[in-house]
Every structure is written in structure tokens, then in C-alpha cells.
Design an enzyme around this catalytic site. Structure first.
Site, PDB file in Angstrom:
ATOM      1  N   ASN A  37       0.921  -1.263  -0.049  1.00  0.00           N
ATOM      2  CA  ASN A  37      -0.002   0.129  -0.056  1.00  0.00           C
ATOM      3  C   ASN A  37       0.768   1.358   0.023  1.00  0.00           C
ATOM      4  O   ASN A  37       1.674   1.554   0.939  1.00  0.00           O
ATOM      5  CB  ASN A  37      -1.124   0.018   1.309  1.00  0.00           C
ATOM      6  CG  ASN A  37      -1.992   0.849   0.947  1.00  0.00           C
ATOM      7  OD1 ASN A  37      -2.577   1.534  -0.026  1.00  0.00           O
ATOM      8  ND2 ASN A  37      -2.891   0.689   2.163  1.00  0.00           N
ATOM      9  N   HIS A 122     -14.600  -4.733  10.917  1.00  0.00           N
ATOM     10  CA  HIS A 122     -14.305  -3.521  11.287  1.00  0.00           C
ATOM     11  C   HIS A 122     -15.528  -2.595  11.698  1.00  0.00           C
ATOM     12  O   HIS A 122     -16.210  -2.468  10.702  1.00  0.00           O
ATOM     13  CB  HIS A 122     -13.428  -2.757  10.510  1.00  0.00           C
ATOM     14  CG  HIS A 122     -11.923  -3.105  10.366  1.00  0.00           C
ATOM     15  ND1 HIS A 122     -10.966  -2.181   9.544  1.00  0.00           N
ATOM     16  CD2 HIS A 122     -11.259  -4.165  10.737  1.00  0.00           C
ATOM     17  CE1 HIS A 122      -9.936  -2.756   9.507  1.00  0.00           C
ATOM     18  NE2 HIS A 122     -10.165  -4.050  10.052  1.00  0.00           N
ATOM     19  N   ARG A 147     -13.806  -5.635  15.411  1.00  0.00           N
ATOM     20  CA  ARG A 147     -12.789  -4.582  15.944  1.00  0.00           C
ATOM     21  C   ARG A 147     -13.604  -3.302  16.141  1.00  0.00           C
ATOM     22  O   ARG A 147     -14.452  -2.971  15.086  1.00  0.00           O
ATOM     23  CB  ARG A 147     -11.628  -4.499  14.671  1.00  0.00           C
ATOM     24  CG  ARG A 147     -10.712  -3.454  15.163  1.00  0.00           C
ATOM     25  CD  ARG A 147      -9.520  -3.321  13.979  1.00  0.00           C
ATOM     26  NE  ARG A 147      -9.821  -2.130  13.300  1.00  0.00           N
ATOM     27  CZ  ARG A 147      -9.049  -1.504  12.622  1.00  0.00           C
ATOM     28  NH1 ARG A 147      -7.973  -1.968  12.258  1.00  0.00           N
ATOM     29  NH2 ARG A 147      -9.777  -0.379  11.789  1.00  0.00           N
ATOM     30  N   TYR A 159      -7.662   7.406  13.547  1.00  0.00           N
ATOM     31  CA  TYR A 159      -7.345   6.220  12.741  1.00  0.00           C
ATOM     32  C   TYR A 159      -8.430   5.210  12.965  1.00  0.00           C
ATOM     33  O   TYR A 159      -9.111   5.169  14.180  1.00  0.00           O
ATOM     34  CB  TYR A 159      -6.261   5.439  13.262  1.00  0.00           C
ATOM     35  CG  TYR A 159      -6.025   4.025  12.644  1.00  0.00           C
ATOM     36  CD1 TYR A 159      -5.996   3.797  11.389  1.00  0.00           C
ATOM     37  CD2 TYR A 159      -6.629   3.132  13.311  1.00  0.00           C
ATOM     38  CE1 TYR A 159      -5.797   2.391  10.924  1.00  0.00           C
ATOM     39  CE2 TYR A 159      -6.750   1.635  12.816  1.00  0.00           C
ATOM     40  CZ  TYR A 159      -6.035   1.573  11.494  1.00  0.00           C
ATOM     41  OH  TYR A 159      -6.399   0.207  10.975  1.00  0.00           O
ATOM     42  N   ASP A 210      -7.404  -1.832  17.729  1.00  0.00           N
ATOM     43  CA  ASP A 210      -6.240  -1.406  16.947  1.00  0.00           C
ATOM     44  C   ASP A 210      -5.586  -0.391  17.455  1.00  0.00           C
ATOM     45  O   ASP A 210      -6.058   0.976  17.248  1.00  0.00           O
ATOM     46  CB  ASP A 210      -6.344  -1.410  15.572  1.00  0.00           C
ATOM     47  CG  ASP A 210      -4.895  -1.549  14.585  1.00  0.00           C
ATOM     48  OD1 ASP A 210      -3.713  -1.313  15.426  1.00  0.00           O
ATOM     49  OD2 ASP A 210      -5.077  -1.646  13.479  1.00  0.00           O
ATOM     50  N   HIS A 212      -2.599   0.800  16.550  1.00  0.00           N
ATOM     51  CA  HIS A 212      -1.754   1.332  15.243  1.00  0.00           C
ATOM     52  C   HIS A 212      -0.661   2.007  15.798  1.00  0.00           C
ATOM     53  O   HIS A 212      -0.198   2.940  15.147  1.00  0.00           O
ATOM     54  CB  HIS A 212      -2.621   2.208  14.670  1.00  0.00           C
ATOM     55  CG  HIS A 212      -2.808   1.906  13.015  1.00  0.00           C
ATOM     56  ND1 HIS A 212      -1.983   2.870  11.966  1.00  0.00           N
ATOM     57  CD2 HIS A 212      -3.174   1.004  12.446  1.00  0.00           C
ATOM     58  CE1 HIS A 212      -2.101   2.170  11.109  1.00  0.00           C
ATOM     59  NE2 HIS A 212      -2.762   1.213  11.114  1.00  0.00           N
ATOM     60  N   GLU A 262       1.696  -6.547  11.595  1.00  0.00           N
ATOM     61  CA  GLU A 262       1.371  -6.632  10.370  1.00  0.00           C
ATOM     62  C   GLU A 262       2.371  -5.757   8.985  1.00  0.00           C
ATOM     63  O   GLU A 262       2.344  -5.933   8.081  1.00  0.00           O
ATOM     64  CB  GLU A 262      -0.252  -5.597  10.250  1.00  0.00           C
ATOM     65  CG  GLU A 262      -0.040  -4.309  10.696  1.00  0.00           C
ATOM     66  CD  GLU A 262      -1.173  -3.774  10.606  1.00  0.00           C
ATOM     67  OE1 GLU A 262      -2.263  -4.151  11.074  1.00  0.00           O
ATOM     68  OE2 GLU A 262      -1.443  -2.434  10.211  1.00  0.00           O
ATOM     69  N   HIS A 312      -3.068 -10.156   9.190  1.00  0.00           N
ATOM     70  CA  HIS A 312      -3.576  -8.804   8.614  1.00  0.00           C
ATOM     71  C   HIS A 312      -4.343  -9.198   7.410  1.00  0.00           C
ATOM     72  O   HIS A 312      -4.278 -10.036   6.512  1.00  0.00           O
ATOM     73  CB  HIS A 312      -2.435  -7.998   8.095  1.00  0.00           C
ATOM     74  CG  HIS A 312      -2.528  -6.676   7.796  1.00  0.00           C
ATOM     75  ND1 HIS A 312      -1.802  -5.961   6.792  1.00  0.00           N
ATOM     76  CD2 HIS A 312      -3.798  -5.689   7.878  1.00  0.00           C
ATOM     77  CE1 HIS A 312      -2.288  -4.583   6.786  1.00  0.00           C
ATOM     78  NE2 HIS A 312      -3.363  -4.561   7.239  1.00  0.00           N
ATOM     79  N   ASP A 316      -6.324  -3.702   1.489  1.00  0.00           N
ATOM     80  CA  ASP A 316      -5.148  -3.301   0.557  1.00  0.00           C
ATOM     81  C   ASP A 316      -4.349  -4.889   0.690  1.00  0.00           C
ATOM     82  O   ASP A 316      -3.492  -4.949  -0.454  1.00  0.00           O
ATOM     83  CB  ASP A 316      -4.057  -2.448   1.166  1.00  0.00           C
ATOM     84  CG  ASP A 316      -3.834  -2.452   2.609  1.00  0.00           C
ATOM     85  OD1 ASP A 316      -4.913  -2.509   3.369  1.00  0.00           O
ATOM     86  OD2 ASP A 316      -2.644  -2.655   3.019  1.00  0.00           O
TER      87      ASP A 316
HETATM   88  O1  EZ4 Z   1      -3.494   0.645   8.389  1.00  0.00           O
HETATM   89  O2  EZ4 Z   1      -3.867  -2.028   5.825  1.00  0.00           O
HETATM   90  O3  EZ4 Z   1      -5.431  -3.561  11.131  1.00  0.00           O
HETATM   91  N1  EZ4 Z   1      -5.347  -3.203  10.129  1.00  0.00           N
HETATM   92  C1  EZ4 Z   1      -4.595  -2.138   9.935  1.00  0.00           C
HETATM   93  C2  EZ4 Z   1      -4.768  -1.384   8.335  1.00  0.00           C
HETATM   94  C3  EZ4 Z   1      -3.515  -0.822   7.915  1.00  0.00           C
HETATM   95  C4  EZ4 Z   1      -3.608  -0.571   6.380  1.00  0.00           C
HETATM   96  C5  EZ4 Z   1      -2.148  -0.363   5.771  1.00  0.00           C
HETATM   97  O4  EZ4 Z   1      -2.051  -0.424   4.377  1.00  0.00           O
HETATM   98  O5  EZ4 Z   1      -3.992  -1.608  10.506  1.00  0.00           O
HETATM   99  O6  EZ4 Z   1      -5.677  -0.559   8.276  1.00  0.00           O
HETATM  100 CO    CO Z   2      -3.823  -2.879  12.158  1.00  0.00          CO
END
Ligand code: EZ4
Ligand code: CO
Length: 402
Positions: A37, A122, A147, A159, A210, A212, A262, A312, A316
Site C-alpha cells: 500500500n 471493522h 474490531r 485512525y 487497533d 496502530h 502487520e 492482517h 489493501d
Molecule cells: O493501516 O492496511 O489492522 N489493520 C490495519 C490497516 C492498515 C492498512 C495499511 O495499509 O492496521 O488499516
Molecule cells: Co492494524
């Protein structure tokens, strides 16, 4: 059997994908995903210029040897571009072999260990009430694991929260957009989100979150402790993982399970995390980590430390990777859960796959190989368009992990 040709299909049916098609003298072909991505054309060039010329004439059944040839043979090792390119080749070769043997791919990975692959999807919302509603909607669709992410007061473009009612998709056309990050309101707000979700949705649904990569280890320890009453399935990527021993500190303080990886691209990114049992789930995925051949080694290594997979599976990762992950998850013993962020209708028209969702699980098809076909004519009507992931800055303007 010999490899006679290999070529790339680079397309954008609602988002960018790089797909490798490997052809053989027996008319059987295989598909591999090479999508990274925001850095798609780097992988495409790596494959086009440096890998494809080396494949022609090789026996596609020699998957391990071709893997070692591309990994050790390059001298330069690892990295997301290299390992994604190797993954594209590797998955296409597994597809070819399973088609040649006329069997679904999971049969080459040990055979069926389970009926279906547990998936999570999600849920998100601008605020807690919207996120709770979104979790309930996904439960009504049949998901057993969800999630949850929501907007954080005072944090622009949090995010995991979609813009303008569109499905959540982090990559955006044009140059990278900027989002803002502030840790204190996030740490205050997330436990309130999960208190509300548990209260509204009951004890049975598996809940995930997440982070992140946005916290320090001690902040993550605090969040893990504060989330304990809500019994999460996992807290994902609590902090960046280049320093694997960071997770030791988080682990000492909380019983909230931890998933990470991931962005990993090799077993060497995971080995301290796994052998010290600092994580519960490994997120490293087939497409970014050298394909099925390498992911199988990582999963087997994880299995002796009671670490399960939780790969993951955002949009993408193309349907080719999703199919590979589902065959993998159907076969291995220490499968945990698989992320499932459904692709758009157009993506699913370009990539026609044999897998299906059924009551919280994904079922692989029984077609030989991966069970994915690509409609190249339709793909050609949706050419690549540059898109990037956003970046994040703290309130003082300094750059932080997105
Ligand atoms: O940010 O796939 O758990 N999922 C994630 C995704 C990632 C994207 C990055 O290309 O964290 O949303
Ligand atoms: Co993630």
C-alpha cells in the site's frame, strides 16, 4: 513443467493492486499478490526488472528452491519491497502446484484442520454511540468478532474512522494527507468506548482494538490494564515493534492479549516476541512476508510458544492474499483469527474468488489452487492511480507514527 512467462497486472478497481500472473508450458497459471500500500510501483519494478527474468525456464514445483534463490540469491535481504515481491512469486507457485495436482491449496499445507476460518471485521464511528451501533450491525450480519474504533475528541481524522460516510479506506488519492495525534485524550476515551460496547453488546462477542503503533510501551501497559474489565480478544500493535523487547514491559503489566506484526516482513522480526511469549497473536501476513513458504515457517515457530496467527486482512491485501490466508488458516493447527475487511463490489468483480462468509467464519472454496480468477479486461479499465497512506503529527507539529 516449466515457467514460460510472468507478467504484472496493475489495476485500481476502487484501490490499487499489483498482481503477478505466472504461466507454464502446460497451460496452468498461478496468481500472486504483490500489493504494498502506497509503494506499489516499487514492488512492480523489483519484480519486472529483477525477478521475472530469473524465473523463465524454472520448474514451478521447486517452490522452496525458488524462494531461497530469490531471498539468498539477491544477497540483499528482507525489507517490505523484497519480501512482497518474493511473496507474489511464492503464492503464484503454490497456486500452480495445487492446480496441477487438481486439489484446493489447503491440501498441500497439511489438509483441513477446521471447518471454517474465524474472522473479525471493522466497526467504527465518529463517536462512541456510532461505534456501538456499528458493532451491533456487524453482529447482526453474523460476525462473532468485531474490531471497534471511534473518533477521539480533539483528534482530527482519528485512525479507523471513515470520512464522509464512505467505508473506511486509509489510502487516499494524491499525496499523503495529514492527521493529528494526541495520546492523553485517546487513553481517556478508549476504555469508555469498550465499556459502552460491552454494555450494549453483551459478553459473547469477541472485541478487538487497533492502537496502530501509537503508544509508548508504558502508555500501552496503562491502556491494557484499563481495558482488562472488557476482556478484549486483543489489543493490536500497541507500540512500534522494531524494538521487540518493548513488549516485555507491556506484558509485565497487563493480561489484555497482544497482537502485532502487520508491518513485519520476516521471521527475524518476530523471534524475540515469540520465544519470550510477549505476544499472543502474530499479524505478519503472507503478502508482505515472503509468501506461504515463509509464513508457514513463522507459524510453526510460533506454535511451539502457544502463539497463534491473526493475519492482517485489510482491503489493501487483495482477494488473492485473502484466499491464500484462508487456505493457510484452514490447514494450520495454531490458527487464531483472520482479519476480514470486505473488498468493494468492483474489486470482487475484477478478482472472482471461491471463498464465502458464513455465520462468522470464512469458508474456502473447493476449486483447485487458490480459487481466484482475475478479469484482466475489467482490470485494464481501472488503471493504477497514485495513492498514499496518511501521516500523523502531534499537536506540536512533530511527526509521529500513523
Ligand atoms: O493501516 O492496511 O489492522 N489493520 C490495519 C490497516 C492498515 C492498512 C495499511 O495499509 O492496521 O488499516
Ligand atoms: Co492494524
Amino acid at each position: 513443467m516449466k515457467i514460460t512467462a510472468a507478467r504484472l497486472i496493475i489495476c485500481s478497481p476502487d484501490r490499487n493492486f499489483v498482481t503477478l500472473k505466472i504461466e507454464t508450458d502446460e497451460g496452468i497459471y498461478g496468481l500472486g499478490d504483490g500489493t504494498l500500500n502506497g509503494r506499489e510501483l516499487a514492488v512492480a519494478a523489483y519484480l519486472e526488472e529483477h525477478v521475472i527474468p530469473c524465473l523463465i525456464g524454472r520448474d514451478p514445483f521447486q517452490i522452496e528452491d525458488i524462494w531461497q534463490y530469490l531471498y539468498r540469491g539477491a544477497y540483499w535481504r528482507r525489507g517490505p519491497v523484497t519480501m512482497t515481491a518474493i511473496a507474489a512469486v511464492d503464492v503464484a507457485l503454490w497456486d500452480i502446484k495445487a492446480k496441477a495436482l487438481n486439489t484446493p491449496l489447503y491440501n498441500l499445507l497439511g489438509g483441513r484442520s477446521r471447518q471454517g476460518v474465524l474472522v473479525y471485521t471493522h466497526a467504527n464511528g465518529n463517536d462512541i454511540a456510532e461505534a456501538v451501533e456499528s458493532v451491533q450491525q456487524h453482529m447482526a450480519e453474523g460476525y462473532l468478532a468485531v474490531r471497534a474504533q471511534c473518533g477521539i475528541p480533539g483528534v482530527k481524522s482519528s485512525y479507523g474512522v471513515p470520512k464522509a460516510g464512505k467505508p473506511y479506506e486509509p489510502a487516499e488519492r494524491g499525496l499523503p494527507s495529514e492527521s493529528v495525534w494526541s495520546t492523553p485524550p485517546y487513553l481517556q476515551h478508549v476504555p469508555k468506548l469498550f465499556a459502552a460496547v460491552r454494555n450494549a453488546c453483551g459478553d459473547d462477542v469477541h472485541l478487538l482494538h487497533d492502537v496502530h503503533h501509537r503508544l509508548t510501551p508504558m502508555e500501552a501497559a496503562r491502556l491494557g490494564k484499563d481495558l482488562e474489565p472488557y476482556r478484549l480478544f486483543w489489543m493490536e500493535d500497541p507500540c512500534p515493534a522494531e524494538l521487540q523487547e518493548s513488549f516485555s514491559l507491556i506484558r509485565q503489566h497487563t493480561t489484555t492479549p497482544i497482537a502485532t506484526g502487520e508491518v513485519f516482513n520476516s521471521i527475524w522480526d518476530t523471534h524475540d516476541l515469540i520465544r519470550n511469549q510477549w505476544i499472543d497473536y502474530l499479524r505478519m501476513t503472507i503478502v508482505h512476508a515472503g509468501g506461504i513458504t515463509h509464513a508457514k515457517k513463522a507459524a510453526d515457530f510460533a506454535s511451539i510458544y502457544n502463539v497463534k496467527t491473526g493475519f492482517h486482512g485489510a482491503t489493501d491485501l487483495s482477494p488473492v492474499t485473502m484466499a491464500a490466508a484462508l487456505h493457510f488458516g484452514t490447514a494450520i493447527h495454531n490458527f487464531g483469527i483472520q482479519e476480514h475487511m470486505p473488498h468493494s463490489k468492483l474489486t470482487d468483480e475484477v478478482f472472482r474468488s471461491g471463498y464465502r462468509f458464513d455465520a462468522g467464519y470464512m469458508m474456502v472454496g473447493e476449486e483447485p489452487g487458490l480459487g481466484v480468477e482475475i478479469d484482466e479486461k475489467l482490470a485494464a479499465r481501472h488503471p493504477y492511480k497514485p495513492a498514499y497512506l496518511p501521516i500523523a503529527r502531534r499537536l506540536d507539529g512533530s511527526l509521529t507514527d500513523w
